[in-house]
Design an enzyme around this catalytic site. Structure first.
Site, PDB file in Angstrom:
ATOM      1  N   LYS A  27       0.859  -1.228   0.148  1.00  0.00           N
ATOM      2  CA  LYS A  27       0.211  -0.017  -0.133  1.00  0.00           C
ATOM      3  C   LYS A  27       0.716   1.529   0.325  1.00  0.00           C
ATOM      4  O   LYS A  27       0.449   2.621  -0.718  1.00  0.00           O
ATOM      5  CB  LYS A  27      -1.163   0.140   1.446  1.00  0.00           C
ATOM      6  CG  LYS A  27      -1.894   0.713   1.303  1.00  0.00           C
ATOM      7  CD  LYS A  27      -2.654   0.659   2.711  1.00  0.00           C
ATOM      8  CE  LYS A  27      -3.910  -0.266   2.416  1.00  0.00           C
ATOM      9  NZ  LYS A  27      -4.617  -0.656   3.386  1.00  0.00           N
ATOM     10  N   ARG A  44      -3.317  -0.816  -6.979  1.00  0.00           N
ATOM     11  CA  ARG A  44      -2.487  -2.090  -6.564  1.00  0.00           C
ATOM     12  C   ARG A  44      -2.923  -2.925  -7.880  1.00  0.00           C
ATOM     13  O   ARG A  44      -4.068  -2.836  -8.514  1.00  0.00           O
ATOM     14  CB  ARG A  44      -2.718  -3.405  -5.662  1.00  0.00           C
ATOM     15  CG  ARG A  44      -3.721  -3.953  -5.122  1.00  0.00           C
ATOM     16  CD  ARG A  44      -4.346  -4.211  -4.436  1.00  0.00           C
ATOM     17  NE  ARG A  44      -6.165  -4.732  -3.994  1.00  0.00           N
ATOM     18  CZ  ARG A  44      -6.737  -4.915  -3.028  1.00  0.00           C
ATOM     19  NH1 ARG A  44      -5.699  -4.933  -2.052  1.00  0.00           N
ATOM     20  NH2 ARG A  44      -7.618  -4.744  -2.829  1.00  0.00           N
ATOM     21  N   HIS A  73      -3.109 -44.343  -4.845  1.00  0.00           N
ATOM     22  CA  HIS A  73      -3.878 -44.882  -5.842  1.00  0.00           C
ATOM     23  C   HIS A  73      -4.870 -44.266  -6.528  1.00  0.00           C
ATOM     24  O   HIS A  73      -4.482 -43.775  -8.319  1.00  0.00           O
ATOM     25  CB  HIS A  73      -4.424 -46.056  -5.294  1.00  0.00           C
ATOM     26  CG  HIS A  73      -4.492 -46.565  -7.029  1.00  0.00           C
ATOM     27  ND1 HIS A  73      -5.443 -46.968  -7.260  1.00  0.00           N
ATOM     28  CD2 HIS A  73      -3.708 -48.077  -7.849  1.00  0.00           C
ATOM     29  CE1 HIS A  73      -6.013 -47.932  -8.896  1.00  0.00           C
ATOM     30  NE2 HIS A  73      -4.004 -48.324  -9.007  1.00  0.00           N
ATOM     31  N   ARG A 118       4.167 -46.770 -17.907  1.00  0.00           N
ATOM     32  CA  ARG A 118       3.813 -47.451 -16.849  1.00  0.00           C
ATOM     33  C   ARG A 118       3.245 -48.758 -16.566  1.00  0.00           C
ATOM     34  O   ARG A 118       2.094 -49.354 -17.648  1.00  0.00           O
ATOM     35  CB  ARG A 118       2.885 -46.942 -15.397  1.00  0.00           C
ATOM     36  CG  ARG A 118       3.054 -46.093 -14.536  1.00  0.00           C
ATOM     37  CD  ARG A 118       2.774 -45.668 -13.463  1.00  0.00           C
ATOM     38  NE  ARG A 118       3.365 -44.777 -12.645  1.00  0.00           N
ATOM     39  CZ  ARG A 118       3.003 -43.620 -13.120  1.00  0.00           C
ATOM     40  NH1 ARG A 118       2.453 -43.527 -12.589  1.00  0.00           N
ATOM     41  NH2 ARG A 118       3.610 -42.617 -11.767  1.00  0.00           N
ATOM     42  N   ARG A 131       8.328 -48.194 -18.676  1.00  0.00           N
ATOM     43  CA  ARG A 131       9.434 -48.946 -17.723  1.00  0.00           C
ATOM     44  C   ARG A 131       9.018 -50.466 -17.086  1.00  0.00           C
ATOM     45  O   ARG A 131       7.427 -50.313 -17.645  1.00  0.00           O
ATOM     46  CB  ARG A 131       8.419 -48.154 -16.258  1.00  0.00           C
ATOM     47  CG  ARG A 131       9.002 -48.454 -15.642  1.00  0.00           C
ATOM     48  CD  ARG A 131       8.560 -47.860 -13.804  1.00  0.00           C
ATOM     49  NE  ARG A 131       7.072 -47.910 -13.420  1.00  0.00           N
ATOM     50  CZ  ARG A 131       6.649 -47.333 -12.341  1.00  0.00           C
ATOM     51  NH1 ARG A 131       7.673 -46.543 -12.290  1.00  0.00           N
ATOM     52  NH2 ARG A 131       5.337 -47.454 -12.148  1.00  0.00           N
ATOM     53  N   GLU A 177      15.387 -43.396  -8.032  1.00  0.00           N
ATOM     54  CA  GLU A 177      13.566 -42.484  -7.557  1.00  0.00           C
ATOM     55  C   GLU A 177      14.742 -43.148  -5.788  1.00  0.00           C
ATOM     56  O   GLU A 177      14.064 -43.183  -5.217  1.00  0.00           O
ATOM     57  CB  GLU A 177      12.793 -43.166  -7.501  1.00  0.00           C
ATOM     58  CG  GLU A 177      13.312 -44.723  -8.760  1.00  0.00           C
ATOM     59  CD  GLU A 177      11.211 -45.756  -8.523  1.00  0.00           C
ATOM     60  OE1 GLU A 177      10.143 -44.822  -9.060  1.00  0.00           O
ATOM     61  OE2 GLU A 177      11.532 -46.829  -9.898  1.00  0.00           O
ATOM     62  N   GLY A 182      12.012 -40.185 -10.009  1.00  0.00           N
ATOM     63  CA  GLY A 182      10.942 -40.665 -10.064  1.00  0.00           C
ATOM     64  C   GLY A 182      10.634 -40.297  -8.920  1.00  0.00           C
ATOM     65  O   GLY A 182      11.128 -40.506  -7.982  1.00  0.00           O
ATOM     66  N   THR A 183      10.134 -38.932  -8.651  1.00  0.00           N
ATOM     67  CA  THR A 183      10.087 -37.715  -7.592  1.00  0.00           C
ATOM     68  C   THR A 183       9.453 -38.607  -6.527  1.00  0.00           C
ATOM     69  O   THR A 183       9.344 -38.075  -5.627  1.00  0.00           O
ATOM     70  CB  THR A 183      10.186 -36.575  -7.854  1.00  0.00           C
ATOM     71  OG1 THR A 183       8.904 -36.587  -8.730  1.00  0.00           O
ATOM     72  CG2 THR A 183      11.339 -35.719  -8.001  1.00  0.00           C
ATOM     73  N   ASN A 184       7.885 -39.235  -7.116  1.00  0.00           N
ATOM     74  CA  ASN A 184       7.012 -39.864  -5.928  1.00  0.00           C
ATOM     75  C   ASN A 184       7.946 -40.580  -5.616  1.00  0.00           C
ATOM     76  O   ASN A 184       7.860 -40.404  -3.956  1.00  0.00           O
ATOM     77  CB  ASN A 184       5.993 -40.960  -6.620  1.00  0.00           C
ATOM     78  CG  ASN A 184       5.178 -40.223  -7.905  1.00  0.00           C
ATOM     79  OD1 ASN A 184       5.523 -38.581  -8.050  1.00  0.00           O
ATOM     80  ND2 ASN A 184       4.510 -40.441  -8.914  1.00  0.00           N
ATOM     81  N   ASP A 185       8.795 -41.453  -5.998  1.00  0.00           N
ATOM     82  CA  ASP A 185       9.607 -42.571  -4.666  1.00  0.00           C
ATOM     83  C   ASP A 185      10.745 -41.561  -3.966  1.00  0.00           C
ATOM     84  O   ASP A 185      10.711 -41.622  -2.760  1.00  0.00           O
ATOM     85  CB  ASP A 185      10.040 -43.858  -5.569  1.00  0.00           C
ATOM     86  CG  ASP A 185       8.943 -44.601  -5.104  1.00  0.00           C
ATOM     87  OD1 ASP A 185       8.753 -45.409  -4.209  1.00  0.00           O
ATOM     88  OD2 ASP A 185       8.377 -45.599  -6.461  1.00  0.00           O
ATOM     89  N   CYS A 241       9.969 -37.888 -14.318  1.00  0.00           N
ATOM     90  CA  CYS A 241       8.130 -38.030 -14.570  1.00  0.00           C
ATOM     91  C   CYS A 241       7.152 -38.254 -13.451  1.00  0.00           C
ATOM     92  O   CYS A 241       6.479 -39.500 -13.417  1.00  0.00           O
ATOM     93  CB  CYS A 241       8.715 -39.375 -15.016  1.00  0.00           C
ATOM     94  SG  CYS A 241       9.016 -41.155 -14.606  1.00  0.00           S
ATOM     95  N   TYR A 288      13.998 -32.515 -19.705  1.00  0.00           N
ATOM     96  CA  TYR A 288      12.224 -32.103 -19.896  1.00  0.00           C
ATOM     97  C   TYR A 288      11.761 -33.036 -18.795  1.00  0.00           C
ATOM     98  O   TYR A 288      12.386 -33.344 -18.552  1.00  0.00           O
ATOM     99  CB  TYR A 288      12.226 -33.565 -21.328  1.00  0.00           C
ATOM    100  CG  TYR A 288      12.348 -35.279 -20.528  1.00  0.00           C
ATOM    101  CD1 TYR A 288      11.396 -35.928 -20.220  1.00  0.00           C
ATOM    102  CD2 TYR A 288      13.157 -35.955 -20.630  1.00  0.00           C
ATOM    103  CE1 TYR A 288      11.290 -36.985 -19.462  1.00  0.00           C
ATOM    104  CE2 TYR A 288      13.683 -37.557 -20.661  1.00  0.00           C
ATOM    105  CZ  TYR A 288      12.611 -37.792 -19.953  1.00  0.00           C
ATOM    106  OH  TYR A 288      12.402 -39.558 -19.863  1.00  0.00           O
TER     107      TYR A 288
HETATM  108  C1  PEP Z   1       7.710 -42.025  -8.999  1.00  0.00           C
HETATM  109  O1  PEP Z   1       8.137 -42.427  -8.542  1.00  0.00           O
HETATM  110  O2  PEP Z   1       7.241 -40.430  -9.600  1.00  0.00           O
HETATM  111  C2  PEP Z   1       7.278 -43.065  -9.921  1.00  0.00           C
HETATM  112  C3  PEP Z   1       7.246 -41.737 -11.529  1.00  0.00           C
HETATM  113  O3  PEP Z   1       6.851 -43.998 -10.125  1.00  0.00           O
HETATM  114  P1  PEP Z   1       5.327 -44.891  -9.482  1.00  0.00           P
HETATM  115  O4  PEP Z   1       4.362 -43.293  -9.038  1.00  0.00           O
HETATM  116  O5  PEP Z   1       5.114 -45.602 -10.640  1.00  0.00           O
HETATM  117  O6  PEP Z   1       5.993 -45.763  -8.334  1.00  0.00           O
HETATM  118 MG    MG Z   2       8.884 -44.999  -8.500  1.00  0.00          MG
END
Ligand code: PEP
Ligand code: MG
Length: 909
Positions: free
Chosen positions: A22, A350, A466, A588, A643, A775, A796-799, A862, A882
């Site tokens: 402000k 603003r 899931h 997958r 994979r 991962e 595999g950034t989830n794991d 991924c 990528y």
């Molecule tokens: C991950 O782990 O990021 C991945 C892409 O594999 P998933 O989710 O199938 O374990």
């Molecule tokens: Mg994984």
């Protein structure tokens, strides 16, 4: 020593950190020569000094608001200096008995925190100056009304007195006067109210209302400082991820009054329509009123355009100012103004908030007007806004009955009949019904039900459960973790908190963008932007689509990161290609082992000899080959990363309890099944306490001979077939969950061997790559070794998140993330947006180590983070090649990858 106070004329719009949003904009408008009531700003630095002193004196418990402590050293003197200058400019002194200067004291942090902190108006009034104000304004009523407003605001904010006490006194006064509205109270009523308020103050604060105007001012400043640490402000900052130590600035501004009669008023204005982006006159005006009256909705405002008929001079001046502000800020501005007896004053401006559609339209308009270039236009929109434009939406005007709210796991608006098991979902959908699959949680078994359903609703599980991951992958609307719902799958109904019971076949509507669940069918509108991405509409059919198309084209032109899709069937692959994917980053294969093929997997698991196992694998092979052929065809000429099998095999078997019961019942009724008994033995043998840390990923490939080679053969035979058909297949075989280079080497040797065989059998020269997922923390830390054997890495950034934090991705989000978020341990789930400091550091390590071994190592991601805007900006900085995300997020990733380059350019790194 630092300077704590700046006159409005001394600052500018780029000093938000020091002067707050402000204050910086008031300074900017002052310097543009716009009519801003004179004043000055106390810096955020002064607030920080105050907060630090408070903390060291151990006063820093979350406040009741209220003024505590003392002004930092030197601040009082600086305020005096600036106040004297202000008084000189205004030709009157603060609280002067015969003609008082009154000021407002308003908070204003660098980041907008609407309604979180405090404001005190009319500072400078006391028992004497109220008389002076009455004479000067020629209105007793106005003067007493202003005084009572000061007393209640000061009482609440500065002295920490319960605001209800003032409200009650006001209600009593109205009752006594026999009136309904505040406005109907006369001067005498208000004078009586002032006395009442003064008594409340004395009784509840133990001291009379301070008559010294300067004391009022200092206490109000302290209260604004203190309001930084009220509980609601702390909570808001946590939610919005605003750092806790920034502090707020305080703006001291000479008061102007919109409530001095019909030639006065107050309003808000936008330089363009914040809803549609259209150029025009947008805003509201309220005659004879102060800003708070607009908020309180006491009387109806009129459209801003009506001001032309009420006060043409001010209206014309306002329009001129709006145009100047736009040309100066080069963006949509929102404005607060007041007209005092025919004189226009600017109180605030603003950069205005806008809807996603307006953001794209406005960015395009500003380019057309020559005000900004396309790079800058890209800054003005976000992937999140694009995502909102891509999902079907419920008609906001429709009637709706909210049942509950869960997590907004996969956006969109879905309407259908509730069904509670996948078989019914498939059966009903086959008859042309739209269904919503409702489960406590889903498992890979529910895939066919999810495919058949228009939406998925679960009462358990978080955003990477899931249900959420699969639904997002398919672009299926999903609300998950709606834990207030009691889902009884067996009985075929669920009940909502208010007792409403939804039976199988009842219609419900779920909004995956907001997480809301509604009873009945809420009307849905289609997204024009998606029709355009799908190639079903031309971009020039709709101005919004045209604006989106233009920025998409620019983003594609500037971005460095490639964008691929996570897809595991030809239909998803084709859609992702239409949406602009440059390949498949993750196919997958586990989804290909379900349905009728499950029996073949059971054969594989139950095999008693090498021959039986090989037979089972041989039976799976043609199915897999067909799967891959379809996908390679859909992505002809583009890379397809496939994979090999990742989940523990027992995920393909019935659950232990279910099977035990089945076997027990069969035994008891004298009809035992040998097969079920063998299955039960296998299930018991394969049971794991921590399946996510057990026999899965590359470990399966090593332990079960022939499994990975069967998959590799299916891929390579499919590639050979595609080549023979004149296609250009580009398969990349990816090994999951590798922790040590030796694992990868073992599997890779087998794959190369299979490739040789397939080449010999088919006479086709095969080109393919073998690489690995990263991962596991160990994989990241030994990436230099792993790169010896890998031609590419895909993070595999989830794991990697699960394994780095030690968080079970299937459990923790629903179990306790809400508490972690509330307590500010993180501002957003690390499964949603990459934890850059922790998981990101591992990614960076792996990039450096991997490229040190193999400079041309191709790098992608991924995990779910591949479609998350903040994470994409991180991956751009980390130098990945990528990102890969679900088909529906591909356009979002393209846009953000473009924005990430533009951002890096702007920040110069
Ligand atoms: C991950 O782990 O990021 C991945 C892409 O594999 P998933 O989710 O199938 O374990
Ligand atoms: Mg994984």
């Amino acid at each position: 020593m630092s300077t704590f106070v700046y006159d409005f004329a001394e600052g500018n719009k780029d000093q938000k950190d020091l002067l707050g949003g402000k204050g910086a904009n008031l300074a900017e408008m002052t310097n543009l020569g716009l009519p801003v009531p004179p004043g000055f700003t106390i810096t955020t630095e002064a607030c920080r000094a105050y907060l630090a002193a408070e903390e060291s004196r151990d006063h820093a418990t979350p406040g009741d608001g209220g003024a505590h402590g003392a002004l930092p050293d030197g601040l009082a003197e600086e305020i005096t200096e600036h106040l004297e200058r202000l008084e000189e400019t205004m030709g009157k002194k603060l609280g002067q008995a015969d003609d008082p200067l009154l000021v407002s004291v308003r908070s204003g942090a660098a980041a907008s925190m609407p309604g979180m902190m405090e404001t005190v108006l009319n500072v400078g009034l006391n028992d004497e100056s109220v008389q002076g104000l009455a004479r000067q304004s020629d209105s007793e009523r106005f003067a007493w009304d202003s005084y009572r407003r000061l007393l209640s605001m000061f009482g609440r904010t500065v002295l920490g007195i319960d605001g209800d006490l003032f409200e009650e006194a006001l209600e009593q006064r109205k009752e006594k006067a026999g009136v309904e509205a505040d406005l109907e109270l006369g001067a005498e009523d208000l004078q009586g109210l002032v006395r009442g308020y003064q008594e409340i103050i004395e009784e509840h604060s133990g001291r009379p209302f301070p008559q010294d105007p300067r004391e009022q001012l200092d206490l109000a400043v302290l209260a604004v400082f203190g309001s930084w640490n009220t509980e609601r402000a702390i909570l808001y900052r946590r939610q919005e991820r605003i750092p806790a130590d920034l502090g707020t600035a305080v703006n001291i501004c000479s008061m102007v009054f919109g409530n001095l009669g019909d030639d006065s008023g107050t309003g808000v204005a936008f330089t363009r329509d914040p809803a549609s982006g259209a150029q025009g006159i947008y805003g509201d005006y309220l005659q004879n009123a102060q800003g708070e009256d607009v908020v309180a909705g006491i009387r109806n405002t009129v459209p801003l355009a009506d001001l032309e008929g009420i006060d043409k001079t001010s209206y014309d001046e306002l329009l001129g100012i709006m145009q100047r502000l736009e040309e100066h800020y080069l963006d949509l501005c929102d404005i607060e103004f007041t007209i005092e007896r025919g004189k226009l004053w600017m109180l605030q401006t603003r950069i205005g908030k806008r809807t996603p559609g307006a953001a794209f339209r406005i960015a395009g308009q500003l380019v057309d007007q020559g005000l900004i270039d396309l790079d800058e236009a890209l800054h003005r929109v976000t992937g999140a806004q694009l995502a909102q434009l891509m999902f079907p939406q419920f008609d906001p005007a429709a009637d709706r009955e909210l049942l509950t709210k869960g997590m907004n796991a996969s956006p969109g608006a879905a309407v259908g009949k509730a069904v509670f098991d996948s078989e019914t979902a498939v059966e009903w959908a086959g008859k042309g019904e739209k269904v919503i699959l409702v489960r406590r949680e889903t498992t890979p078994d529910d895939l066919h039900g999810m495919v058949a359903a228009t939406g998925v609703l679960t009462s358990r599980g978080g955003k990477t459960s899931h249900a959420a991951v699969v639904a997002r992958g398919m672009g299926r609307t999903c609300v998950c973790g709606a834990d207030a719902l009691d889902v009884d799958v067996r009985a075929g109904h669920f009940s909502a908190p208010d007792g409403v019971v939804i039976e199988e076949g009842d219609e419900i509507s779920i909004d995956g963008t907001t997480g809301e669940v509604f009873r009945g069918s809420v009307p849905v509108m289609d997204s024009a932007v998606v029709r355009w991405f799908e190639g079903e509409a031309d971009s020039d059919e709709d101005d919004l689509v045209a604006a989106v198309a233009r920025l998409m084209e620019h983003a594609d032109g500037v971005r460095r990161l490639g964008v691929r899709a996570n897809a595991d069937n030809p239909a998803d692959a084709s859609r992702s290609r239409r949406f602009g994917a440059q390949g498949i980053g993750l196919c997958r294969t586990e989804h290909m082992f379900l349905g009728e093929r499950r029996e073949l997997v059971e054969h594989l698991i139950l095999a008693r000899s090498d021959e039986e196992r090989d037979e089972a694998l041989a039976a799976l092979l043609p199915h897999q080959r067909d799967d891959f052929t379809g996908i390679l065809e859909a992505m002809d000429g583009l890379p397809v990363t496939i994979r090999l099998l990742d989940p523990p095999l027992h995920e393909f078997l019935p659950g232990l309890t279910e099977l035990s019961m089945k076997v027990a019942v069969a035994d008891a009724t004298g009809r035992p099944s040998k097969r079920d008994a063998r299955l039960l033995t296998a299930v018991k043998r394969m049971h794991e306490e921590n399946p996510m840390l057990g026999l899965r990923g590359v470990r399966l490939g090593i332990v079960i001979p022939g499994l990975f080679t069967m998959q590799a053969r299916a891929i390579l035979e499919a590639a050979a077939a595609r080549k023979q058909a004149g296609g250009d297949p580009r398969p990349e075989i990816m090994i999951p969950l590798v922790a040590a280079v030796q694992e990868l080497e073992l599997v890779k040797t087998d794959i190369i061997e299979v490739a040789r065989e397939v080449e010999q059998e088919t006479g086709v020269d095969l080109e393919f790559k073998v690489g690995t997922m990263i991962e596991l923390p160990r994989a990241a830390m030994t990436a230099d070794e792993i790169a010896e054997a890998a031609e590419f890495f895909s993070f595999g950034t989830n794991d990697l998140t699960q394994m780095t934090w030690g968080f079970s991705r299937d459990d923790v989000e629903a179990a306790f993330f809400s508490q972690y978020l509330e307590k500010g341990i993180f501002g957003v789930s690390p499964f949603e947006s990459l934890d850059q400091a922790g998981v990101g550091a591992l990614v960076q390590q792996a990039v450096e180590r991997g490229r040190a071994t193999r400079p041309d190592l191709h790098l992608g991601v991924c995990g779910e983070h591949g479609g998350d805007p903040d994470s994409i900006h991180f991956f751009e900085r980390a130098g990945l090649d990528y990102v890969s995300c679900s088909p529906f997020r591909v356009p979002v990733a393209r846009l953000e990858a473009g924005r990430a380059v533009a951002d890096r350019g702007a920040s110069g790194d």
